[in-house]
Design a protein around this motif. Structure first.
Motif, mmCIF file in Angstrom:
data_model
loop_
_atom_site.group_PDB
_atom_site.id
_atom_site.type_symbol
_atom_site.label_atom_id
_atom_site.label_comp_id
_atom_site.label_asym_id
_atom_site.label_seq_id
_atom_site.Cartn_x
_atom_site.Cartn_y
_atom_site.Cartn_z
ATOM 1 N N THR A 169 0.770 -1.101 -0.133
ATOM 2 C CA THR A 169 -0.072 0.040 0.261
ATOM 3 C C THR A 169 0.798 1.148 0.137
ATOM 4 N N SER A 170 1.780 1.171 0.618
ATOM 5 C CA SER A 170 2.718 2.450 0.673
ATOM 6 C C SER A 170 4.450 1.769 0.490
ATOM 7 N N PRO A 171 4.719 1.999 -0.339
ATOM 8 C CA PRO A 171 5.950 1.597 -0.415
ATOM 9 C C PRO A 171 7.617 2.727 -0.815
ATOM 10 N N TYR A 172 6.843 4.001 -0.610
ATOM 11 C CA TYR A 172 7.456 4.517 -1.060
ATOM 12 C C TYR A 172 8.353 5.553 0.616
ATOM 13 N N PHE A 173 9.652 6.414 0.166
ATOM 14 C CA PHE A 173 10.293 6.791 1.587
ATOM 15 C C PHE A 173 10.497 7.901 0.692
ATOM 16 N N ASP A 174 10.803 8.757 1.961
ATOM 17 C CA ASP A 174 12.395 9.721 1.382
ATOM 18 C C ASP A 174 13.689 9.281 1.446
ATOM 19 N N GLY A 175 14.383 9.483 0.254
ATOM 20 C CA GLY A 175 15.657 9.221 0.860
ATOM 21 C C GLY A 175 16.546 10.035 0.989
ATOM 22 N N THR A 176 16.801 11.205 1.506
ATOM 23 C CA THR A 176 17.384 12.156 2.160
ATOM 24 C C THR A 176 16.596 12.992 2.108
ATOM 25 N N GLY A 177 17.818 14.455 3.215
ATOM 26 C CA GLY A 177 17.127 15.553 3.809
ATOM 27 C C GLY A 177 16.976 14.932 5.549
ATOM 28 N N TYR A 178 18.124 13.702 6.011
ATOM 29 C CA TYR A 178 17.999 13.581 7.224
ATOM 30 C C TYR A 178 18.960 14.086 7.908
ATOM 31 N N ARG A 179 19.558 14.106 9.008
ATOM 32 C CA ARG A 179 20.293 14.062 9.540
ATOM 33 C C ARG A 179 20.885 13.241 11.229
ATOM 34 N N TYR A 180 21.801 13.414 11.558
ATOM 35 C CA TYR A 180 21.977 12.229 12.982
ATOM 36 C C TYR A 180 22.880 13.675 13.481
ATOM 37 N N CYS A 181 21.995 13.590 14.695
ATOM 38 C CA CYS A 181 23.040 14.747 15.803
ATOM 39 C C CYS A 181 22.267 14.840 16.850
ATOM 40 N N PRO A 182 23.147 15.527 17.782
ATOM 41 C CA PRO A 182 22.345 15.276 19.338
ATOM 42 C C PRO A 182 20.589 15.615 19.193
ATOM 43 N N LEU A 183 20.672 15.671 20.343
ATOM 44 C CA LEU A 183 19.308 16.466 21.373
ATOM 45 C C LEU A 183 19.224 17.777 21.413
ATOM 46 N N LYS A 184 18.257 18.518 21.269
ATOM 47 C CA LYS A 184 18.206 20.187 22.209
ATOM 48 C C LYS A 184 17.982 19.780 23.695
ATOM 49 N N GLY A 185 18.396 20.298 24.223
ATOM 50 C CA GLY A 185 17.778 20.756 26.114
ATOM 51 C C GLY A 185 18.088 19.816 26.829
ATOM 52 N N SER A 186 17.931 19.513 27.526
ATOM 53 C CA SER A 186 18.116 18.951 29.043
ATOM 54 C C SER A 186 18.449 17.263 28.546
ATOM 55 N N HIS A 187 17.209 16.565 27.845
ATOM 56 C CA HIS A 187 17.140 15.775 27.522
ATOM 57 C C HIS A 187 18.056 14.846 26.715
ATOM 58 N N ARG A 188 19.392 15.330 26.994
ATOM 59 C CA ARG A 188 20.669 15.249 25.992
ATOM 60 C C ARG A 188 21.402 14.946 27.139
ATOM 61 N N LYS A 189 21.063 15.643 27.969
ATOM 62 C CA LYS A 189 22.225 15.056 28.961
ATOM 63 C C LYS A 189 21.123 14.499 29.880
ATOM 64 N N ARG A 190 19.752 14.061 30.317
ATOM 65 C CA ARG A 190 19.893 13.280 31.243
ATOM 66 C C ARG A 190 19.556 11.686 30.451
#
Length: 369
Positions: A169-190
């Motif tokens: 039914t839904s075989p398509y996805f975005d192949g580009t436009g991603y990044r792999y980086c830290p979280l913003k805010g306090s969640h990063r430390k916790r």
């Protein structure tokens, strides 16, 4: 401080007799699932995970009205825990308490009902083989980007029937436009694991774009250099320090409402682990395999519009369903034109994900035998 007995904590979190004395197989991977009104997706979801080799399913069923519980009650490999407690207040407790009571030091997978888990070697390789190799290398978790899947045409033209393949039914996805980086805010430390998360993809392309300032050429260069989807998370304290210094330079050029597009859904559970609300992070530093699986995410089926309306009314999700309000603002466009774009690629197997960096197989870190 006196520890409250587990049975009392179960009663407080669930207020349901179903939570006591579950019968679970002594070995194999167990799936723990939270569900509300998922009768449309459950038949194919269960088929997919049974083929992977899941030993048992524990479903926390949160007061569904569409026949979900009746459907699951007919399945011998599914234990259903019905609860009317609010999802927003208890979602992390539900998962953690079930694992503490029944699944200590067991491999557990935590998929949503609109997610299909795939990994290097799928579909020929069982999840049992996968976790045996993870155990052999003393890893305790597998990281997974979430990849939104969608049809080529308008959502109004979908005619999905329960039990049909999500991928047909839904075989398509975005192949580009991603990044792999830290979280913003306090969640990063916790929440220490993972140290980076995936962002972008379909949802950011269509829904979540507002940032504090426009990205400059320098911002884009730093993001491409340090935080591309193919980059590696730093493993040393010095590397993590540099990572966060660079991130501070660019974070205001990134969307404020960015949806986290990754999880650690496959974990060898330990009772002192605590989730960050969802399955996006754990508060302990644990060994995560260098390989990545992928969660194929099927939010955009026939019921997308009704699901968004329902989520906004229930206000059980983050920020009173803020992301769902973003979806709703674009609903007319999605229904009439769909999600397909110039970056759309057709899923033809795990090779499609490996090609675009949305799955990883790092040498012999996990055997594909």
């Amino acid at each position: 401080m006196t520890q409250i007995p587990i049975d009392k904590r179960l009663d407080t979190a669930f207020a349901s007799p179903d939570v006591h004395d579950l019968t679970i197989p002594g070995d194999g991977v167990v799936a723990v699932i939270l569900a509300y009104n998922e009768a449309l997706r459950f038949p194919y979801f269960l088929e997919h995970y049974r083929k992977l080799g899941i030993a048992h399913f524990i479903v926390i069923e949160n007061n569904s009205t569409d026949g979900t519980r009746a459907l699951l009650s007919e399945c011998a490999d599914v234990s259903v825990i019905g609860t009317e407690k609010p999802y927003r207040d208890h979602k992390s407790d539900w998962r953690q308490l079930i694992c503490e009571r029944y699944l200590e030091d067991r491999w557990v997978i935590f998929p949503d009902v609109d997610e299909l888990f795939v990994y290097p070697g799928w579909p020929d390789r069982s999840i049992g083989d996968l976790v045996r190799d993870l155990d052999g290398s003393r890893y305790r978790a597998l990281f997974c980007p979430m990849v939104d899947m969608y049809p080529k045409g308008p959502l109004k033209d979908l005619t999905y029937t329960a039990g049909d393949s999500f991928l047909d039914t839904s075989p398509y996805f975005d192949g580009t436009g991603y990044r792999y980086c830290p979280l913003k805010g306090s969640h990063r430390k916790r929440y220490k694991t993972p140290s980076r998360h995936v962002f972008g993809g379909t949802r950011e392309r269509l829904f979540h774009q507002d940032a504090k300032r426009r990205a400059s050429a320098f911002d884009r260069a730093l993001i491409n250099r340090f935080f591309s989807i193919r980059s590696n998370a730093p493993e040393t304290s010095t590397g993590r320090f540099i990572d966060h210094l660079v991130f501070k330079l660019v974070k205001n050029a990134l969307p404020d409402t960015a949806a986290v597009q990754s999880k650690i859904p496959l974990i060898k559970w330990r009772s002192d682990y605590r989730f960050s609300g969802g399955v996006h992070g754990i508060d302990k530093g644990i060994r995560v395999a260098p390989d990545w699986g992928t969660l194929l995410h099927f939010k955009y089926l026939d019921d997308f519009q009704s699901k968004v309306t329902e989520a906004i009314a229930r206000k059980q999700h983050t920020d009173d369903a803020g992301h769902y309000r973003d979806y709703n603002a674009q609903m007319a466009l999605l229904m009439e034109e769909g999600l397909f774009g110039s970056c759309s690629k057709k899923f033809t197997g795990t090779e499609s994900l490996l090609e675009f960096g949305l799955m990883k197989h790092v040498g012999d870190s996990i055997s594909l035998r």
